[in-house]
Scaffold this active site. Sequence first.
Site, PDB file in Angstrom:
ATOM      1  N   SER A 181     -52.764 -40.014 -62.123  1.00 16.92           N
ATOM      2  CA  SER A 181     -53.871 -40.952 -61.997  1.00 16.92           C
ATOM      3  C   SER A 181     -54.409 -40.901 -60.573  1.00 16.92           C
ATOM      4  O   SER A 181     -53.689 -40.536 -59.635  1.00 16.92           O
ATOM      5  CB  SER A 181     -53.391 -42.371 -62.312  1.00 16.92           C
ATOM      6  OG  SER A 181     -54.319 -43.351 -61.889  1.00 16.92           O
ATOM      7  N   TYR A 237     -47.368 -49.158 -61.051  1.00 27.02           N
ATOM      8  CA  TYR A 237     -48.059 -48.085 -61.764  1.00 27.02           C
ATOM      9  C   TYR A 237     -48.421 -46.949 -60.821  1.00 27.02           C
ATOM     10  O   TYR A 237     -48.181 -45.770 -61.110  1.00 27.02           O
ATOM     11  CB  TYR A 237     -49.315 -48.639 -62.436  1.00 27.02           C
ATOM     12  CG  TYR A 237     -50.149 -47.583 -63.126  1.00 27.02           C
ATOM     13  CD1 TYR A 237     -49.730 -47.041 -64.340  1.00 27.02           C
ATOM     14  CD2 TYR A 237     -51.339 -47.131 -62.573  1.00 27.02           C
ATOM     15  CE1 TYR A 237     -50.491 -46.068 -64.981  1.00 27.02           C
ATOM     16  CE2 TYR A 237     -52.098 -46.166 -63.206  1.00 27.02           C
ATOM     17  CZ  TYR A 237     -51.674 -45.631 -64.406  1.00 27.02           C
ATOM     18  OH  TYR A 237     -52.420 -44.662 -65.033  1.00 27.02           O
TER      19      TYR A 237
END
Length: 253
Positions: A147, A160
Amino acid sequence: MTQELAGRVAVITGASSGMGRATALALASRGAKVALMARRQAALEEVAKEIRWGGGEALVIVADVTDQMSTDAAALAVQREYGNADLVFNNAGLMLPGAMGTQPISEWERQIDLNVTGAMRVIQSFLPQLEAAAAEGRTVDLINTSSITAQNIFGYFAAYSASKAFVSHLSRHLRVELGPKNIRVAVLEPGITSTELQGHVTFQGARDWLAEAAKSIDFLKPEDIAETVRFLVSLPKHVNLQQVVIMPTKEAM
C-alpha cells in the site's frame, strides 16, 4: 479471450472480491488457469462461474491464509489440479485504522495476522512450486500487495501502515534470494482504491477522511490494479518491474 498467458498457472489470494477478483478475471481472460483462494466459498464460486462463462479455467479453494495447514492444503490442491503454480498474487489483506492505545487489541492483531503472517504463509506454501516452475524454464512471478501507506504517514493507520511496510521490505529482500533463481518478485503499492477494505473501517476519524476524499478524488478501481498485474506478468522473462506505486491522479500522498 486472448491467449497471451496460456499455459500459466496463477494463484490469487483474496480472490473473492476487490483487486483479487478483478485480477482473477483479467488473467483468466488471457488464458491463465486461475486458482481462487479466500474464505468465502459462495463468493469464490461466483467468480469462478464468471470465469468459466467467459471460456476460462478456475479452481475454487476455500482457505485461510493465517493458517499454515490451510495454505499448505491449498498448494497441494493447485498442484493436483494444474501442476506447479508459476504466478502467485499474494493479495489477501485487511485495513482497520484506529488510535493506538484505544483501538481494540484484536483489530491490530488481525491486521498483523493477515497482512504479515498471512503473506508469509502463502509464500512458504507456494515457493517450492515457483522454484520448480522456474527450474523448468517457465516465466515465474510472485507479486505482493502492499500500500502507499508503506511509504507515507497517515494518522490512525499505524498498525496497517506498518504491516504493509513489512510487505514492501520483504519483497525487496526476496528479490535478492529469488531473482538468481529466475523468479520475479514485485510489490504493488496502491493509493486509495474502491474495495471492500473501506467497508471494514469502523474508526470514525478514518471514515470521515475517506468520505471527504471521495468528494475530490476519483479513487482507483480494482480493474486498474488488475491491469497492472497483467502488464507485469506479460513482460519478457528477463524483465522484473519490482516496485509499482499506483495512485489516483488527484491523490497527493
